[in-house]
Design an enzyme around this catalytic site. Structure first.
Site, PDB file in Angstrom:
ATOM      1  N   ILE A  82       9.122   0.997  -6.842  1.00  0.00           N
ATOM      2  CA  ILE A  82       8.113   0.277  -6.065  1.00  0.00           C
ATOM      3  C   ILE A  82       7.369   1.313  -5.245  1.00  0.00           C
ATOM      4  O   ILE A  82       7.982   2.050  -4.469  1.00  0.00           O
ATOM      5  CB  ILE A  82       8.749  -0.784  -5.144  1.00  0.00           C
ATOM      6  N   CYS A  83       6.063   1.387  -5.469  1.00  0.00           N
ATOM      7  CA  CYS A  83       5.273   2.401  -4.788  1.00  0.00           C
ATOM      8  C   CYS A  83       4.015   1.774  -4.206  1.00  0.00           C
ATOM      9  O   CYS A  83       3.706   0.613  -4.444  1.00  0.00           O
ATOM     10  CB  CYS A  83       4.919   3.540  -5.752  1.00  0.00           C
ATOM     11  N   LYS A  84       3.267   2.567  -3.440  1.00  0.00           N
ATOM     12  CA  LYS A  84       2.011   2.094  -2.872  1.00  0.00           C
ATOM     13  C   LYS A  84       1.029   1.761  -3.978  1.00  0.00           C
ATOM     14  O   LYS A  84       0.983   2.425  -5.011  1.00  0.00           O
ATOM     15  CB  LYS A  84       1.407   3.153  -1.946  1.00  0.00           C
TER      16      LYS A  84
END
EC number: 3.1.3.78
Length: 233
Positions: A82-84
């Site tokens: 899960i990333c920006k």
């Protein structure tokens, strides 16, 4: 709070295409399919989470949209990250992977959208119990008597016992025929071979082919067999 996190343990191959294969639970408990191994995941008491962990392959599957400003990315080793939303590069944290993933303008592919509780769907395949590790995996072939690679232990086994039995018998038969031919040539051409030494080559070929066939027979006789758990055909 870190902007990038990950879940799951290592796997070596790309996740298989997602196909909902859940069947309705008798107690009405919602379930989904793992995006990696297709096993059923019980959602009882987990509907408040964004992702759930599969108890079979230990990989993560999203069940809700990511938090605001974030997106899901799955590495080739099956690690769910899960990333920006604005990230263009992300590194896989697994020690045996460490890939640097370059993200395009739109990285949320349909297969990584949050999964919804699955509806009863008739799948094209069968669940197979691995003969090596005992884990269950989805086999998409519509016929048995083929070789399958388990996604859990990565070992190859035969789906059904008919294929290795047939091939073992066939190789034993061919191997014994070749050996008998070699013995016949050895006995029948001894005098001829003393004058023409090239005759020894025919003996060697016959014995070599027989030996190879018997070795293959041993391989097929010793191969592990995986058996179907349920057939959907």
């Amino acid at each position: 709070m870190r902007l990038e996190k990950w879940l799951a343990v290592s796997a070596a191959e790309l996740p298989p295409p997602y196909t909902a294969i859940a069947s309705p639970d008798a107690s009405g408990v919602p379930v989904i399919n793992c995006r990696v191994c297709q096993s059923l995941i019980n959602l009882d008491g987990k509907l408040h989470q964004h992702v759930v962990k599969c108890t079979v392959c230990n990989e993560a599957t999203p069940i809700k949209n990511p938090p605001s400003g974030k997106k899901y990315v799955r590495c080739q080793c099956n690690c769910l990250l899960i990333c920006k939303d604005t990230s263009r590069k992300i590194g896989c944290p697994r020690p045996n992977c460490r890939r640097i993933i370059t993200l395009g303008p739109v990285m949320l592919i349909p297969e990584e959208q949050p999964a919804q509780p699955a509806l009863p769907v008739q799948p094209d395949g069968t669940r197979v119990v691995c003969g090596h590790c005992g884990n269950t995996f989805l086999w998409m072939e519509l016929r048995f008597n083929t070789l399958a690679k388990c996604p859990h232990c990565k070992k190859i086994s035969s789906v059904g016992s008919a294929l290795p039995r047939r091939r073992c018998c066939a190789y034993i038969t061919i191997g014994m025929i070749c050996i008998f031919i070699g013995v016949g040539l050895t006995v029948g051409t001894q005098d001829f071979a003393r004058r023409y030494h090239a005759t020894y080559v025919s003996w060697a070929i016959a014995y070599l082919l027989g030996l190879i066939c018997l070795i293959r027979a041993c391989y097929w006789g010793a191969i592990k067999v995986s058996y179907p758990e349920h057939s959907f055909a």
